[in-house]
Design an enzyme around this catalytic site. Structure first.
Site, PDB file in Angstrom:
ATOM      1  N   ARG A  30       0.816  -1.230   0.000  1.00 52.31           N
ATOM      2  CA  ARG A  30       0.000   0.000   0.000  1.00 52.31           C
ATOM      3  C   ARG A  30       0.849   1.279   0.000  1.00 52.31           C
ATOM      4  O   ARG A  30       0.371   2.346   0.393  1.00 52.31           O
ATOM      5  CB  ARG A  30      -0.989   0.010   1.164  1.00 52.31           C
ATOM      6  CG  ARG A  30      -2.011  -1.120   1.090  1.00 52.31           C
ATOM      7  CD  ARG A  30      -3.116  -0.939   2.116  1.00 52.31           C
ATOM      8  NE  ARG A  30      -4.122  -1.981   1.968  1.00 52.31           N
ATOM      9  CZ  ARG A  30      -4.094  -3.142   2.609  1.00 52.31           C
ATOM     10  NH1 ARG A  30      -3.098  -3.398   3.454  1.00 52.31           N
ATOM     11  NH2 ARG A  30      -5.028  -4.039   2.420  1.00 52.31           N
ATOM     12  N   LYS A  36       3.787  10.857 -11.672  1.00 55.55           N
ATOM     13  CA  LYS A  36       2.857  10.069 -12.477  1.00 55.55           C
ATOM     14  C   LYS A  36       3.499   8.723 -12.784  1.00 55.55           C
ATOM     15  O   LYS A  36       4.568   8.655 -13.394  1.00 55.55           O
ATOM     16  CB  LYS A  36       2.498  10.811 -13.766  1.00 55.55           C
ATOM     17  CG  LYS A  36       1.556  11.971 -13.535  1.00 55.55           C
ATOM     18  CD  LYS A  36       1.375  12.828 -14.767  1.00 55.55           C
ATOM     19  CE  LYS A  36       0.673  12.124 -15.889  1.00 55.55           C
ATOM     20  NZ  LYS A  36       0.363  13.037 -17.013  1.00 55.55           N
ATOM     21  N   GLU A  68      10.992  15.996 -25.931  1.00 58.97           N
ATOM     22  CA  GLU A  68      10.415  16.476 -24.670  1.00 58.97           C
ATOM     23  C   GLU A  68      11.106  17.758 -24.201  1.00 58.97           C
ATOM     24  O   GLU A  68      10.485  18.594 -23.550  1.00 58.97           O
ATOM     25  CB  GLU A  68      10.512  15.399 -23.589  1.00 58.97           C
ATOM     26  CG  GLU A  68       9.686  14.144 -23.869  1.00 58.97           C
ATOM     27  CD  GLU A  68       8.209  14.305 -23.545  1.00 58.97           C
ATOM     28  OE1 GLU A  68       7.778  15.413 -23.173  1.00 58.97           O
ATOM     29  OE2 GLU A  68       7.474  13.311 -23.656  1.00 58.97           O
ATOM     30  N   LYS A  78       8.784  21.856 -15.097  1.00 55.02           N
ATOM     31  CA  LYS A  78       7.832  20.820 -14.714  1.00 55.02           C
ATOM     32  C   LYS A  78       7.527  20.879 -13.224  1.00 55.02           C
ATOM     33  O   LYS A  78       6.376  20.702 -12.816  1.00 55.02           O
ATOM     34  CB  LYS A  78       8.352  19.435 -15.086  1.00 55.02           C
ATOM     35  CG  LYS A  78       7.315  18.356 -14.762  1.00 55.02           C
ATOM     36  CD  LYS A  78       7.537  17.056 -15.467  1.00 55.02           C
ATOM     37  CE  LYS A  78       6.358  16.118 -15.260  1.00 55.02           C
ATOM     38  NZ  LYS A  78       6.549  14.811 -15.899  1.00 55.02           N
ATOM     39  N   GLU A  99      -3.139  16.801 -12.132  1.00 53.09           N
ATOM     40  CA  GLU A  99      -3.581  17.039 -13.504  1.00 53.09           C
ATOM     41  C   GLU A  99      -5.057  17.391 -13.579  1.00 53.09           C
ATOM     42  O   GLU A  99      -5.806  16.900 -14.435  1.00 53.09           O
ATOM     43  CB  GLU A  99      -3.273  15.803 -14.381  1.00 53.09           C
ATOM     44  CG  GLU A  99      -3.189  16.136 -15.863  1.00 53.09           C
ATOM     45  CD  GLU A  99      -2.693  14.975 -16.696  1.00 53.09           C
ATOM     46  OE1 GLU A  99      -1.825  15.208 -17.526  1.00 53.09           O
ATOM     47  OE2 GLU A  99      -3.184  13.851 -16.512  1.00 53.09           O
ATOM     48  N   ARG A 141      -1.655  21.210 -15.523  1.00 56.31           N
ATOM     49  CA  ARG A 141      -0.686  20.153 -15.802  1.00 56.31           C
ATOM     50  C   ARG A 141      -0.952  19.444 -17.123  1.00 56.31           C
ATOM     51  O   ARG A 141      -0.042  18.876 -17.736  1.00 56.31           O
ATOM     52  CB  ARG A 141      -0.651  19.138 -14.657  1.00 56.31           C
ATOM     53  CG  ARG A 141       0.484  18.121 -14.804  1.00 56.31           C
ATOM     54  CD  ARG A 141       0.707  17.321 -13.540  1.00 56.31           C
ATOM     55  NE  ARG A 141       1.745  16.330 -13.738  1.00 56.31           N
ATOM     56  CZ  ARG A 141       2.250  15.550 -12.780  1.00 56.31           C
ATOM     57  NH1 ARG A 141       1.800  15.674 -11.536  1.00 56.31           N
ATOM     58  NH2 ARG A 141       3.186  14.677 -13.045  1.00 56.31           N
ATOM     59  N   ASN A 170       1.062  17.662 -21.760  1.00 60.00           N
ATOM     60  CA  ASN A 170       0.735  16.639 -22.754  1.00 60.00           C
ATOM     61  C   ASN A 170       0.687  17.200 -24.173  1.00 60.00           C
ATOM     62  O   ASN A 170       0.157  16.543 -25.078  1.00 60.00           O
ATOM     63  CB  ASN A 170      -0.608  15.985 -22.414  1.00 60.00           C
ATOM     64  CG  ASN A 170      -0.495  15.067 -21.215  1.00 60.00           C
ATOM     65  OD1 ASN A 170       0.397  14.235 -21.145  1.00 60.00           O
ATOM     66  ND2 ASN A 170      -1.393  15.235 -20.268  1.00 60.00           N
ATOM     67  N   HIS A 219       1.008  14.866 -27.101  1.00 64.38           N
ATOM     68  CA  HIS A 219       0.841  13.497 -26.628  1.00 64.38           C
ATOM     69  C   HIS A 219      -0.478  12.852 -27.047  1.00 64.38           C
ATOM     70  O   HIS A 219      -0.564  11.631 -27.119  1.00 64.38           O
ATOM     71  CB  HIS A 219       0.985  13.446 -25.103  1.00 64.38           C
ATOM     72  CG  HIS A 219       2.391  13.611 -24.635  1.00 64.38           C
ATOM     73  ND1 HIS A 219       3.133  14.743 -24.882  1.00 64.38           N
ATOM     74  CD2 HIS A 219       3.205  12.780 -23.918  1.00 64.38           C
ATOM     75  CE1 HIS A 219       4.331  14.606 -24.337  1.00 64.38           C
ATOM     76  NE2 HIS A 219       4.401  13.432 -23.762  1.00 64.38           N
ATOM     77  N   HIS A 243       0.433   9.421 -28.377  1.00 66.65           N
ATOM     78  CA  HIS A 243      -0.008   8.186 -27.728  1.00 66.65           C
ATOM     79  C   HIS A 243      -0.847   7.334 -28.686  1.00 66.65           C
ATOM     80  O   HIS A 243      -0.772   6.098 -28.662  1.00 66.65           O
ATOM     81  CB  HIS A 243      -0.812   8.508 -26.473  1.00 66.65           C
ATOM     82  CG  HIS A 243       0.033   8.921 -25.312  1.00 66.65           C
ATOM     83  ND1 HIS A 243      -0.509   9.433 -24.144  1.00 66.65           N
ATOM     84  CD2 HIS A 243       1.366   8.905 -25.120  1.00 66.65           C
ATOM     85  CE1 HIS A 243       0.459   9.710 -23.304  1.00 66.65           C
ATOM     86  NE2 HIS A 243       1.609   9.407 -23.873  1.00 66.65           N
ATOM     87  N   HIS A 281       8.565   6.463 -27.847  1.00 66.80           N
ATOM     88  CA  HIS A 281       7.681   7.497 -27.312  1.00 66.80           C
ATOM     89  C   HIS A 281       8.045   8.894 -27.802  1.00 66.80           C
ATOM     90  O   HIS A 281       7.177   9.648 -28.272  1.00 66.80           O
ATOM     91  CB  HIS A 281       7.709   7.451 -25.781  1.00 66.80           C
ATOM     92  CG  HIS A 281       6.922   8.545 -25.131  1.00 66.80           C
ATOM     93  ND1 HIS A 281       5.547   8.606 -25.182  1.00 66.80           N
ATOM     94  CD2 HIS A 281       7.320   9.641 -24.429  1.00 66.80           C
ATOM     95  CE1 HIS A 281       5.125   9.684 -24.527  1.00 66.80           C
ATOM     96  NE2 HIS A 281       6.180  10.328 -24.074  1.00 66.80           N
TER      97      HIS A 281
END
Length: 372
Positions: A124, A146, A188, A229, A239, A243, A247, A250, A254, A269
């Site tokens: 956990r 993330k 990036e 960032k 997000e 935030r 992306n 992306h 993606h 990527h």
């Protein structure tokens, strides 16, 4: 070792952490990780990076009095899967990782996402350290918490927000990075200028070769991107708003990764992001939001750095406009079935554009597929 640069991420309470940037940090990681007060620090890495840096890092951790070990997975995007996630968790448990111990993610973005998600869910929640070894991971994926894995229906759809306790960006590790991966990571870097810092994009146009060569420009670029960032993460950790700007490129990228089956031989990527950045600016220009010369400047710079900027450059093709739209429908930014894009009013002037008309996107993609 050169001077170490520090970027602080001032999250609330004990969740604040530092990003350290410089050459030689892996060899001295032990004393820095030991300061986090753990008895064990087990490394999660991929088989390629394990051969390059695994023993250096493990020896440094053990010299600092930490019990350590290595859990290695196959390199590549395919390892961000349910099966590999389970294998990593089993490996960490076999190394007797407890709640007070640390998981150390040594590798690129795939390893960081995978190891971070395992740490977020093991017992956990176990603390973890990011030790990114790719340019993409150093400037982007290692910062911000993330974590996650891919699902058959899309990228990063299973995950958790779980902040690292420390990031060690050893820029000397980039000396052994394949040229293709270096170029992919550079997409990036450029992205940060395109989102909200036109001056940084100007700087990139003048200094990108120094980043590739490993000069002082490399450390400076990593630090600039991490500061940008970190600022966004502090203002919008989960997000819920700003935030999402990170992306940029992306949504398209993606979708391309999904349609190429996450096959790194076809598309990695950063290459998907590069095509996505060029598409986002061309789509913005088509909608009358962005000057056409800015869209051309973006594509020209990415191409100069050796990156793809068109759908025709995706090896093996990427299907038709409807296939691309279906893939975009699984994007995490979709709300109530409506597509949300990050578009631009110019270089350094990106914004969140909700509820974009699907017909307009489809027509744009059809024209892009026919171009060239």
């Amino acid at each position: 070792m050169t001077e170490t640069l520090t970027v602080h991420v001032p999250l609330d309470g004990s969740r604040a952490y530092d990003i350290l940037i410089g050459r030689g940090l892996l060899a001295e990681a032990g004393r820095r990780v030991a300061a986090l007060k753990a008895r064990a620090a087990v490394i999660v890495t991929d088989e390629t990076v394990a051969g390059l840096y695994g023993e250096t890092l493990r020896a440094s951790l053990e010299a600092a009095g930490l019990r350590s070990g290595i859990v290695a997975v196959a390199p590549g995007e395919a390892s961000k899967s349910y099966a590999t996630y389970a294998a990593v968790c089993d490996g960490l448990l076999a190394h007797k990782v407890e709640r007070g111990d640390l998981v150390v993610a040594l590798g690129g973005g795939v390893v960081g996402d995978l190891a971070g998600f395992a740490a977020a869910t093991l017992r956990r929640g176990v603390r973890f350290v990011q030790a990114p070894t790719s340019l993409l991971a150093q400037v982007d994926s290692s910062v911000g918490g993330k974590t996650g894995i891919n699902a058959p229906l899309g990228k990063n759809l299973i995950g958790a927000f779980h902040q690292p306790r420390l990031v060690l960006a050893d820029t000397a590790a980039l000396d052994t990075l394949a040229e293709r991966e270096m170029r992919a990571g550079y997409a990036e870097v450029a992205k940060y200028g395109l989102i909200g810092d036109a001056g940084f994009f100007d700087w990139c146009e003048a200094n990108w070769r120094g980043i590739f060569r490993g000069g002082p420009e490399r450390d400076e670029a990593v630090a600039i991107c991490c500061r940008a960032k970190a600022g966004v993460v502090v203002r919008d950790e989960r997000e819920d708003g700003e935030r999402a700007l990170l992306n940029l490129g992306h949504t398209f990228g993606h979708a391309l990764e999904r349609l190429t089956g996450y096959d790194s031989a076809r598309l990695v990527h950063g290459e998907g992001v590069a095509v996505g950045l060029a598409l986002a600016f061309r789509f913005s220009a088509r909608l009358g939001l962005c000057p056409g010369q800015d869209a051309g400047r973006v594509a020209n710079h990415l191409a100069l750095a050796g990156l793809p900027t068109t759908l025709q450059q995706v090896p093996g093709g990427c299907g038709d406009a409807d296939a691309l739209l279906d893939a975009m429908a699984q994007d995490k930014k979709v709300r109530d079935g409506a597509l949300t894009f990050i578009l631009a009013r110019g270089i350094g002037r990106s914004f969140i554009a909700p509820d974009i008309d699907r017909a307009a996107v489809r027509a744009f993609l059809q024209d892009e597929l026919r171009a060239g």
